[in-house]
Motif scaffolding. Structure first.
Motif, PDB file in Angstrom:
ATOM      1  N   GLN A 167       0.834  -1.200   0.000  1.00 30.91           N
ATOM      2  CA  GLN A 167       0.000   0.000   0.000  1.00 30.91           C
ATOM      3  C   GLN A 167       0.870   1.252   0.000  1.00 30.91           C
ATOM      4  O   GLN A 167       2.025   1.232   0.393  1.00 30.91           O
ATOM      5  N   THR A 168       0.287   2.341  -0.469  1.00 29.60           N
ATOM      6  CA  THR A 168       1.012   3.596  -0.608  1.00 29.60           C
ATOM      7  C   THR A 168       0.659   4.523   0.543  1.00 29.60           C
ATOM      8  O   THR A 168      -0.524   4.755   0.800  1.00 29.60           O
TER       9      THR A 168
ATOM     10  N   MET B 181      -4.533   3.128   0.244  1.00 31.79           N
ATOM     11  CA  MET B 181      -4.440   3.351  -1.194  1.00 31.79           C
ATOM     12  C   MET B 181      -3.222   2.613  -1.736  1.00 31.79           C
ATOM     13  O   MET B 181      -2.308   2.257  -0.999  1.00 31.79           O
ATOM     14  N   ILE B 182      -3.206   2.411  -3.047  1.00 25.18           N
ATOM     15  CA  ILE B 182      -2.054   1.800  -3.706  1.00 25.18           C
ATOM     16  C   ILE B 182      -1.859   2.519  -5.033  1.00 25.18           C
ATOM     17  O   ILE B 182      -2.830   2.827  -5.727  1.00 25.18           O
ATOM     18  N   ASN B 183      -0.600   2.844  -5.351  1.00 27.53           N
ATOM     19  CA  ASN B 183      -0.345   3.472  -6.642  1.00 27.53           C
ATOM     20  C   ASN B 183      -0.004   2.392  -7.677  1.00 27.53           C
ATOM     21  O   ASN B 183       0.096   1.212  -7.358  1.00 27.53           O
ATOM     22  N   TYR B 184       0.178   2.831  -8.910  1.00 25.43           N
ATOM     23  CA  TYR B 184       0.357   1.876  -9.996  1.00 25.43           C
ATOM     24  C   TYR B 184       1.680   1.111  -9.860  1.00 25.43           C
ATOM     25  O   TYR B 184       1.729  -0.092 -10.115  1.00 25.43           O
ATOM     26  N   GLU B 185       2.734   1.789  -9.445  1.00 22.68           N
ATOM     27  CA  GLU B 185       4.039   1.125  -9.297  1.00 22.68           C
ATOM     28  C   GLU B 185       3.969   0.018  -8.248  1.00 22.68           C
ATOM     29  O   GLU B 185       4.464  -1.091  -8.467  1.00 22.68           O
ATOM     30  N   ASN B 186       3.347   0.302  -7.118  1.00 25.97           N
ATOM     31  CA  ASN B 186       3.218  -0.714  -6.071  1.00 25.97           C
ATOM     32  C   ASN B 186       2.254  -1.825  -6.497  1.00 25.97           C
ATOM     33  O   ASN B 186       2.425  -2.980  -6.104  1.00 25.97           O
TER      34      ASN B 186
END
Length: 134
Positions: A107-108, A117-122
């Motif tokens: 998670q971001t 939340m989570i971004n695309y890279e993670n």
């Protein structure tokens, strides 16, 4: 011969035997015979121009009536097989826990309240780790 032409000829020629009148039922039968003949010719002519309509699949099947027991049983069985197939596609509890763990691990920050939340890279990292577990 066109039906218009037949009708014109019929109206143009006088009745040769006035004593020999047809009954109302005979006239209706003759009219129905001519109608079905010309209608089938017309429909057959249109059918030949639209052959691609035969390739359109049937998408609606009526529900079987109460007296059609075999069709009702077939519908019930096919529905049961469909639901079994769909339930096999679902994740079981262990797979769901592993997925939740991976998403939680990647998670971001920052967390907004209770939402993570989570971004695309993670997300891509989580996918890579999930493929390495398989």
């Amino acid at each position: 011969m066109d039906w218009k032409e037949v009708l014109r000829r019929r109206l143009a020629t006088p009745n040769t035997c006035p004593n020999k009148k047809k009954s109302e039922q005979e006239l209706k039968d003759e009219e129905m015979d001519l109608f079905t003949k010309y209608y089938s010719e017309w429909k057959g002519g249109r059918k030949n121009t639209n052959e691609f309509y035969k390739t359109i699949p049937r998408f609606y099947y009526r529900l079987p009536a109460e007296d059609e027991v075999l069709l009702q049983k077939l519908r019930e069985e096919s529905r049961a097989v469909f639901l079994q197939r769909k339930s096999r596609e679902l994740l079981d509890n262990e797979e769901l826990q592993n997925l939740w763990f991976l998403l939680d691990k990647h998670q971001t920050p920052p967390m907004i309240g209770e939402e993570a939340m989570i971004n695309y890279e993670n997300f891509l990292k989580a996918i890579f780790h999930s493929k390495s577990l398989c």
